[in-house]
Design a protein around this motif. Structure first.
Motif, short mmCIF file in Angstrom:
data_model
loop_
_atom_site.label_atom_id
_atom_site.label_comp_id
_atom_site.label_asym_id
_atom_site.label_seq_id
_atom_site.Cartn_x
_atom_site.Cartn_y
_atom_site.Cartn_z
N GLN A 1 -6.65 -7.53 -3.12
CA GLN A 1 -6.90 -8.54 -2.20
C GLN A 1 -8.01 -9.56 -2.76
N GLU B 1 2.54 -12.25 -1.27
CA GLU B 1 1.66 -11.80 -0.47
C GLU B 1 2.49 -10.79 0.80
N HIS C 1 0.95 -2.63 0.76
CA HIS C 1 -0.13 -1.84 1.54
C HIS C 1 0.31 -0.97 2.73
#
Length: 407
Positions: A372, A384, A391
């Motif tokens: 990040q 992303e 994540h």
């Protein structure tokens, strides 16, 4: 040799060991007449991708540079210096020499070659806005222009027809087309990051097809093959594996028996990506491993790191967590050497994926946080999205179900 157009990538110097002997002889004697031999020896090393040797010969050539040296020879000296340093990831030094080369560029084509080198430095560092500005400047020097979204949309059907319908035109060529060569290099480099930018997707599609058709127009079998295999890699990623396999097969029929290291690296890497998307995982793993050192040697930094990242994706579903982790380390290490924040972003979340698989969840979370921190002002939409999926996967492993769902 030294008065030829140095932006002609297919010009090859006379190969003889005697040139090196004379270069060393004149250097030892501190004889300024050795300039031509130093520069010719540098040219031999440059074409062999022996960048360290090329830089040493170029240093000696610069030391013995005669005052009456032509602008063409000066341009060759500075452009080769810059490109050799770029291959060695010395980007600040490379940019200084590209500026010197630009000041004595003997032609628009030579200036385009210089701007292409500058753009590649910026691209390797993840400075995509600066890279795009310089790639567009290359096209302007060539008398070309990259269309906007509407122009790209209208052009793509005819470009696709040139690839899939019209017979490959390299057989009818008698001379290599240098403008088409540079066009191919511009669009190949831009396609490597346009898919990730907050720009109309059709501009990326245009770049991929333009790269392939420019390769056909160069008149070079290697370049036509490279264009088709690289297009195949992108189509494979876009869930067209059958079409991708067809293009690779077609490319292999027109490629030279002996390709130069750069062409071979792109052929292997693109073929590996296609094999991975066709679930031929053992062959894909082998091809990725063969392509990686060749790409690094030839200075294709962005492509080398992207291929290492794609290899990590393959190992995430076919290899052990330790194999995936080692490959993720390779991605991060190379990205840190080039200073490319996008690929450092990849490297950190690649390592998070592997650590999570291995049950090292606290370390995986730290890697997510480090990823990040690499996000800059320039948006990377596809990257992303993949990062957020990674994540979420890490959070699932930690049994953080609500947070995972939000991510």
């Amino acid at each position: 040799l030294l008065e030829r157009d140095p932006s002609e990538r297919w010009s090859t110097p006379v190969v003889t060991d005697r040139v090196h002997d004379l270069a060393y002889h004149f250097h030892a004697a501190r004889d300024r007449r050795g300039f031509a031999y130093q520069l010719t020896s540098a040219e031999l090393a440059f074409h062999a991708y022996a960048s360290e040797d090329a830089i040493e010969f170029l240093k000696r050539a610069e030391e013995s540079l005669p005052a009456e040296t032509s602008e063409t020879a000066r341009y060759r000296l500075f452009e080769r210096f810059a490109t050799a340093h770029s291959r060695m990831r010395n980007f600040d030094i490379a940019l200084q020499y590209y500026a010197e080369a630009d000041r004595c560029a003997p032609s628009r084509l030579a200036r385009a070659q210089t701007l292409l080198g500058v753009a590649r430095c910026y691209s390797a560092q993840g400075r995509f806005s600066d890279a795009t500005r310089n790639y567009d400047a290359v096209l302007q020097q060539l008398g070309r222009e990259r269309p906007g979204a509407l122009g790209a949309f209208l052009a793509v059907p005819s470009l696709a027809a040139s690839v899939f319908v019209v017979p490959i035109g390299w057989r009818r060529k008698t001379e290599h087309n240098r403008v088409a060569l540079m066009e191919q290099e511009v669009y190949a480099e831009m396609a490597n990051y346009l898919f990730d930018r907050d720009e109309p997707a059709i501009e990326y599609v245009y770049a991929v097809y333009k790269m392939a058709t420019s390769g056909i127009r160069t008149g070079s079998r290697e370049r036509a093959s490279r264009g088709l295999t690289y297009l195949a890699a992108h189509l494979g990623q876009a869930a067209f594996p059958a079409v991708a396999k067809h293009l690779v097969k077609r490319a292999s029929k027109i490629s030279e028996d002996r390709m130069d290291p750069e062409a071979e690296a792109f052929f292997l890497a693109s073929s590996a990506t296609v094999k991975a998307n066709c679930r031929e995982v053992t062959e894909a793993d082998r091809l990725f491993r063969e392509a990686q050192p060749l790409m690094k040697r030839t200075g294709a930094h962005s492509f080398a790191t992207m291929m290492a990242h794609m290899h990590r994706h393959l190992l995430a579903v076919t290899g052990s967590s330790s194999a995936e982790y080692q490959q993720a380390q390779e991605v991060l290490h190379y990205a840190q050497q080039t200073g490319d924040l996008r690929y450092q972003f990849y490297g950190h979340y690649d390592m998070a994926s592997a650590l999570s698989r291995a049950g090292e969840l606290s370390s995986a979370i730290r890697k997510i946080e480090q990823a990040q921190a690499c996000l800059g002002k320039e948006r990377m939409l596809v990257s992303e999205a993949i990062f957020l999926a990674t994540h979420g996967y890490v959070l699932l492993q930690e049994s953080e179900y609500q947070r995972a769902q939000q991510v």
